[in-house]
Design a protein around this motif. Structure first.
Motif, PDB file in Angstrom:
ATOM      1  N   ASP A  72       0.806  -1.224   0.000  1.00 30.13           N
ATOM      2  CA  ASP A  72       0.000   0.000   0.000  1.00 30.13           C
ATOM      3  C   ASP A  72       0.837   1.271   0.000  1.00 30.13           C
ATOM      4  O   ASP A  72       0.289   2.369   0.028  1.00 30.13           O
ATOM      5  CB  ASP A  72      -0.917   0.005   1.226  1.00 30.13           C
ATOM      6  CG  ASP A  72      -1.909  -1.156   1.213  1.00 30.13           C
ATOM      7  OD1 ASP A  72      -2.263  -1.610   0.103  1.00 30.13           O
ATOM      8  OD2 ASP A  72      -2.305  -1.623   2.298  1.00 30.13           O
ATOM      9  N   ARG A  73       2.172   1.126  -0.039  1.00 34.94           N
ATOM     10  CA  ARG A  73       3.026   2.306   0.089  1.00 34.94           C
ATOM     11  C   ARG A  73       3.967   2.514  -1.093  1.00 34.94           C
ATOM     12  O   ARG A  73       4.866   3.334  -1.043  1.00 34.94           O
ATOM     13  CB  ARG A  73       3.817   2.220   1.406  1.00 34.94           C
ATOM     14  CG  ARG A  73       2.926   2.568   2.578  1.00 34.94           C
ATOM     15  CD  ARG A  73       3.396   2.008   3.906  1.00 34.94           C
ATOM     16  NE  ARG A  73       2.450   2.435   4.946  1.00 34.94           N
ATOM     17  CZ  ARG A  73       1.267   1.836   5.180  1.00 34.94           C
ATOM     18  NH1 ARG A  73       0.898   0.793   4.438  1.00 34.94           N
ATOM     19  NH2 ARG A  73       0.462   2.280   6.118  1.00 34.94           N
ATOM     20  N   THR A  74       3.766   1.725  -2.133  1.00 35.35           N
ATOM     21  CA  THR A  74       4.537   1.924  -3.360  1.00 35.35           C
ATOM     22  C   THR A  74       3.701   1.507  -4.558  1.00 35.35           C
ATOM     23  O   THR A  74       2.825   0.640  -4.440  1.00 35.35           O
ATOM     24  CB  THR A  74       5.845   1.110  -3.326  1.00 35.35           C
ATOM     25  OG1 THR A  74       6.553   1.324  -4.555  1.00 35.35           O
ATOM     26  CG2 THR A  74       5.568  -0.382  -3.189  1.00 35.35           C
ATOM     27  N   LYS A  75       4.008   2.113  -5.695  1.00 31.91           N
ATOM     28  CA  LYS A  75       3.376   1.713  -6.950  1.00 31.91           C
ATOM     29  C   LYS A  75       4.342   0.914  -7.811  1.00 31.91           C
ATOM     30  O   LYS A  75       4.023   0.543  -8.941  1.00 31.91           O
ATOM     31  CB  LYS A  75       2.889   2.958  -7.705  1.00 31.91           C
ATOM     32  CG  LYS A  75       1.815   3.741  -6.961  1.00 31.91           C
ATOM     33  CD  LYS A  75       1.280   4.872  -7.811  1.00 31.91           C
ATOM     34  CE  LYS A  75       0.246   5.705  -7.039  1.00 31.91           C
ATOM     35  NZ  LYS A  75      -0.907   4.890  -6.614  1.00 31.91           N
ATOM     36  N   ASP A  76       5.530   0.628  -7.263  1.00 33.34           N
ATOM     37  CA  ASP A  76       6.548  -0.109  -7.993  1.00 33.34           C
ATOM     38  C   ASP A  76       6.111  -1.569  -8.165  1.00 33.34           C
ATOM     39  O   ASP A  76       5.971  -2.299  -7.182  1.00 33.34           O
ATOM     40  CB  ASP A  76       7.888  -0.050  -7.244  1.00 33.34           C
ATOM     41  CG  ASP A  76       9.000  -0.713  -8.017  1.00 33.34           C
ATOM     42  OD1 ASP A  76       9.597  -0.049  -8.883  1.00 33.34           O
ATOM     43  OD2 ASP A  76       9.264  -1.910  -7.761  1.00 33.34           O
ATOM     44  N   GLU A  77       5.896  -1.991  -9.410  1.00 30.06           N
ATOM     45  CA  GLU A  77       5.347  -3.324  -9.662  1.00 30.06           C
ATOM     46  C   GLU A  77       6.275  -4.471  -9.264  1.00 30.06           C
ATOM     47  O   GLU A  77       5.805  -5.477  -8.734  1.00 30.06           O
ATOM     48  CB  GLU A  77       4.927  -3.457 -11.128  1.00 30.06           C
ATOM     49  CG  GLU A  77       3.656  -2.671 -11.458  1.00 30.06           C
ATOM     50  CD  GLU A  77       2.489  -3.039 -10.539  1.00 30.06           C
ATOM     51  OE1 GLU A  77       2.298  -4.241 -10.242  1.00 30.06           O
ATOM     52  OE2 GLU A  77       1.769  -2.122 -10.098  1.00 30.06           O
TER      53      GLU A  77
END
Length: 241
Positions: A72-77
């Motif tokens: 929930d704290r990164t958008k890094d796939e």
């Protein structure tokens, strides 16, 4: 294929193998049980088999918690994908470990058992060998804070590799790259502790299915350690200590 892609593929394969080990282990354990649900060869309360199941269930639960935090704290796939794999695998394995304790008719928590004390235990069906139930050696010396075979836990952590409450709070407050780096560092420490514990079971546990599961954990987590080192390097960071 890049090195990172190859490493990620290897880690994913190891995760799948670990899940297959876990599924086979459940079938084997169930087939060993009698009509009352307890195996005739059930391990003792303080055996490595039971101790590993209890401790690794707790160890895995924190890995699942940290993985949900970073999701929930990164958008890094790549990081989100790794976190998903770890959460999914370790939640499944935790269920297997707790299921064995049920099949063996053993409690999931033993109040007087120090964490990881089973790693210095060889008695499979009776009490401790080398440590008493209060965490002392048989000479009466306090064992608290000492290495019991899997690496000493750092102050504030329950077992080797586990994060402290303060570190979990840090992860919960971080965002973006900071969250990614902290998660990878914390999970690297976590996996190192987990590998030591799984290697201990692979050596000491007497239940064949549990030994197989432990070996699968070692393979999967060692692959993920390589992957996480690469991911940290890509972010200009490195494992801690």
């Amino acid at each position: 294929m890049t090195r990172t892609t190859r490493t990620y593929w290897a880690a994913g394969t190891a995760v799948l193998l670990a899940l297959l080990f876990a599924a086979a282990a459940t079938v084997t354990a169930a087939s060993d049980s009698d009509g009352g649900g307890t195996s005739a060869r059930a391990p003792g309360l303080y055996s490595p088999d039971a101790g590993f199941a209890r401790d690794m269930a707790v160890h895995h639960q924190q890995a699942v918690e940290m993985s949900f935090l970073v999701r929930d704290r990164t958008k890094d796939e790549p990081v989100r994908g790794l976190a998903y794999d770890i959460a999914n695998t370790q939640a499944n394995q935790r269920g297997m470990l707790l299921g064995w304790l049920d099949l063996w008719g053993l409690p999931k928590v033993v109040a007087d058992e120090p964490p990881m004390s089973w790693m210095g235990t060889t008695d499979q069906h009776g009490g401790h060998t080398g440590h008493d139930m209060a965490g002392h050696d048989m000479g009466g010396n306090d064992m608290a804070g000492h290495d019991m075979g899997g690496g000493a836990a750092k102050p504030g952590a329950l077992m080797a590799g586990m994060a402290t409450k303060e570190e979990l709070a840090q992860l919960g407050a971080a965002e973006g790259r900071d969250a990614e780096v902290l998660y990878l560092q914390l999970m690297t420490d976590h996996h190192k502790g987990g590998v030591a514990m799984a290697q201990g079971c692979a050596t000491q546990c007497k239940t064949p299915a549990e030994r197989d599961l432990a070996r699968g954990m070692v393979e999967a987590q060692q692959s993920e350690l390589t992957l996480m080192a690469d991911m940290l390097k890509q972010r200009g960071a490195a494992p801690r200590g």
